[in-house]
Design a protein around this motif. Structure first.
Motif, PDB file in Angstrom:
ATOM      1  N   SER A 253       0.852  -1.192   0.000  1.00 27.47           N
ATOM      2  CA  SER A 253       0.000   0.000   0.000  1.00 27.47           C
ATOM      3  C   SER A 253       0.886   1.241   0.000  1.00 27.47           C
ATOM      4  CB  SER A 253      -0.888  -0.004   1.242  1.00 27.47           C
ATOM      5  OG  SER A 253      -1.389   1.277   1.527  1.00 27.47           O
ATOM      6  N   ALA A 254       0.643   2.148  -0.933  1.00 28.54           N
ATOM      7  CA  ALA A 254       1.420   3.393  -0.974  1.00 28.54           C
ATOM      8  C   ALA A 254       1.160   4.217   0.292  1.00 28.54           C
ATOM      9  CB  ALA A 254       1.057   4.205  -2.219  1.00 28.54           C
ATOM     10  N   GLU A 255      -0.072   4.245   0.748  1.00 27.90           N
ATOM     11  CA  GLU A 255      -0.409   5.016   1.951  1.00 27.90           C
ATOM     12  C   GLU A 255       0.292   4.434   3.189  1.00 27.90           C
ATOM     13  OE1 GLU A 255      -4.312   6.180   4.559  1.00 27.90           O
ATOM     14  OE2 GLU A 255      -4.544   5.919   2.414  1.00 27.90           O
ATOM     15  N   ARG A 256       0.272   3.125   3.312  1.00 29.36           N
ATOM     16  CA  ARG A 256       0.927   2.482   4.454  1.00 29.36           C
ATOM     17  C   ARG A 256       2.440   2.677   4.401  1.00 29.36           C
ATOM     18  NH1 ARG A 256       0.759  -3.921   5.951  1.00 29.36           N
ATOM     19  NH2 ARG A 256       2.141  -3.769   7.740  1.00 29.36           N
TER      20      ARG A 256
ATOM     21  N   ARG B 218       3.240   6.144   5.495  1.00 30.25           N
ATOM     22  CA  ARG B 218       3.100   6.258   6.952  1.00 30.25           C
ATOM     23  C   ARG B 218       4.317   5.648   7.655  1.00 30.25           C
ATOM     24  NH1 ARG B 218      -1.879   4.791   7.035  1.00 30.25           N
ATOM     25  NH2 ARG B 218      -1.514   2.570   7.296  1.00 30.25           N
ATOM     26  N   GLU B 219       4.797   4.521   7.166  1.00 31.31           N
ATOM     27  CA  GLU B 219       5.962   3.863   7.765  1.00 31.31           C
ATOM     28  C   GLU B 219       7.227   4.714   7.597  1.00 31.31           C
ATOM     29  OE1 GLU B 219       6.265   1.059   9.678  1.00 31.31           O
ATOM     30  OE2 GLU B 219       4.073   1.136   9.677  1.00 31.31           O
ATOM     31  N   LEU B 220       7.340   5.401   6.475  1.00 30.61           N
ATOM     32  CA  LEU B 220       8.517   6.242   6.248  1.00 30.61           C
ATOM     33  C   LEU B 220       8.614   7.372   7.258  1.00 30.61           C
ATOM     34  CD1 LEU B 220       8.586   6.436   2.339  1.00 30.61           C
ATOM     35  CD2 LEU B 220      10.118   5.131   3.831  1.00 30.61           C
ATOM     36  N   THR B 221       7.480   7.805   7.790  1.00 31.14           N
ATOM     37  CA  THR B 221       7.513   8.886   8.784  1.00 31.14           C
ATOM     38  C   THR B 221       8.065   8.427  10.129  1.00 31.14           C
ATOM     39  OG1 THR B 221       5.260   8.549   9.615  1.00 31.14           O
ATOM     40  CG2 THR B 221       5.534  10.035   7.715  1.00 31.14           C
ATOM     41  N   LYS B 222       8.309   7.140  10.267  1.00 32.78           N
ATOM     42  CA  LYS B 222       8.876   6.609  11.507  1.00 32.78           C
ATOM     43  C   LYS B 222      10.404   6.600  11.483  1.00 32.78           C
ATOM     44  CE  LYS B 222       4.810   3.783  12.364  1.00 32.78           C
ATOM     45  NZ  LYS B 222       4.276   2.409  12.457  1.00 32.78           N
ATOM     46  N   ALA B 223      10.973   6.980  10.339  1.00 32.06           N
ATOM     47  CA  ALA B 223      12.438   7.025  10.220  1.00 32.06           C
ATOM     48  C   ALA B 223      12.986   8.197  11.032  1.00 32.06           C
ATOM     49  CB  ALA B 223      12.836   7.174   8.753  1.00 32.06           C
ATOM     50  N   HIS B 224      14.284   8.186  11.240  1.00 27.74           N
ATOM     51  CA  HIS B 224      14.970   9.279  11.933  1.00 27.74           C
ATOM     52  C   HIS B 224      14.637  10.594  11.233  1.00 27.74           C
ATOM     53  CE1 HIS B 224      18.353  11.865  13.092  1.00 27.74           C
ATOM     54  NE2 HIS B 224      18.441  11.099  14.187  1.00 27.74           N
ATOM     55  N   ARG B 225      14.529  11.679  11.985  1.00 24.24           N
ATOM     56  CA  ARG B 225      14.114  12.979  11.426  1.00 24.24           C
ATOM     57  C   ARG B 225      15.029  13.433  10.283  1.00 24.24           C
ATOM     58  NH1 ARG B 225       9.749  11.619  13.436  1.00 24.24           N
ATOM     59  NH2 ARG B 225       9.075  12.462  15.407  1.00 24.24           N
ATOM     60  N   TYR B 226      16.328  13.233  10.414  1.00 25.80           N
ATOM     61  CA  TYR B 226      17.244  13.601   9.330  1.00 25.80           C
ATOM     62  C   TYR B 226      16.926  12.788   8.070  1.00 25.80           C
ATOM     63  CZ  TYR B 226      21.397  13.911   6.449  1.00 25.80           C
ATOM     64  OH  TYR B 226      22.241  14.081   5.387  1.00 25.80           O
ATOM     65  N   LEU B 227      16.667  11.502   8.245  1.00 26.57           N
ATOM     66  CA  LEU B 227      16.355  10.660   7.089  1.00 26.57           C
ATOM     67  C   LEU B 227      15.028  11.071   6.457  1.00 26.57           C
ATOM     68  CD1 LEU B 227      17.523   7.170   8.366  1.00 26.57           C
ATOM     69  CD2 LEU B 227      18.688   8.712   6.766  1.00 26.57           C
ATOM     70  N   GLN B 228      14.080  11.519   7.267  1.00 26.63           N
ATOM     71  CA  GLN B 228      12.822  12.019   6.710  1.00 26.63           C
ATOM     72  C   GLN B 228      13.100  13.209   5.791  1.00 26.63           C
ATOM     73  OE1 GLN B 228       9.727  12.832   9.565  1.00 26.63           O
ATOM     74  NE2 GLN B 228      10.149  10.946  10.679  1.00 26.63           N
TER      75      GLN B 228
END
Length: 84
Positions: free
Chosen positions: A11-14, A17-27
């Motif tokens: 799922s593109a949406e899921r 959402r999971e990518l937002t859990k990465a380290h802030r710099y990586l975001q």
């Protein structure tokens, strides 16, 4: 990335959402990749380098990038000049 999207992404949406859990710099870095992709799709749309398979993505990218440049959130004179 193409292999992931083509075969392993459920799922593109899921995934987003999971990518937002990465380290802030990586975001921040991942978002730069996203903007780079949007920019290139917008350029391709302005040049007519798209087909029916990616017309929606290209048109949406152009609309989004237009807004970002018009609101001076992104400085891109080469893109602005391309539209003239």
């Amino acid at each position: 990335f193409a292999n992931f999207v083509n075969g392993r992404m459920c799922s593109a949406e899921r995934t987003g959402r999971e990518l937002t859990k990465a380290h802030r710099y990586l975001q921040q870095q991942m978002f730069k990749v996203c903007i780079g992709f949007i920019r290139q799709l917008a350029i391709n749309y302005q040049k007519g380098c798209y087909d029916e398979r990616n017309k929606w993505a290209s048109q949406l990218a152009a609309a989004a990038y237009d807004r970002l440049t018009e609101d001076n959130l992104i400085y891109a004179p080469e893109y602005t000049n391309l539209k003239m």
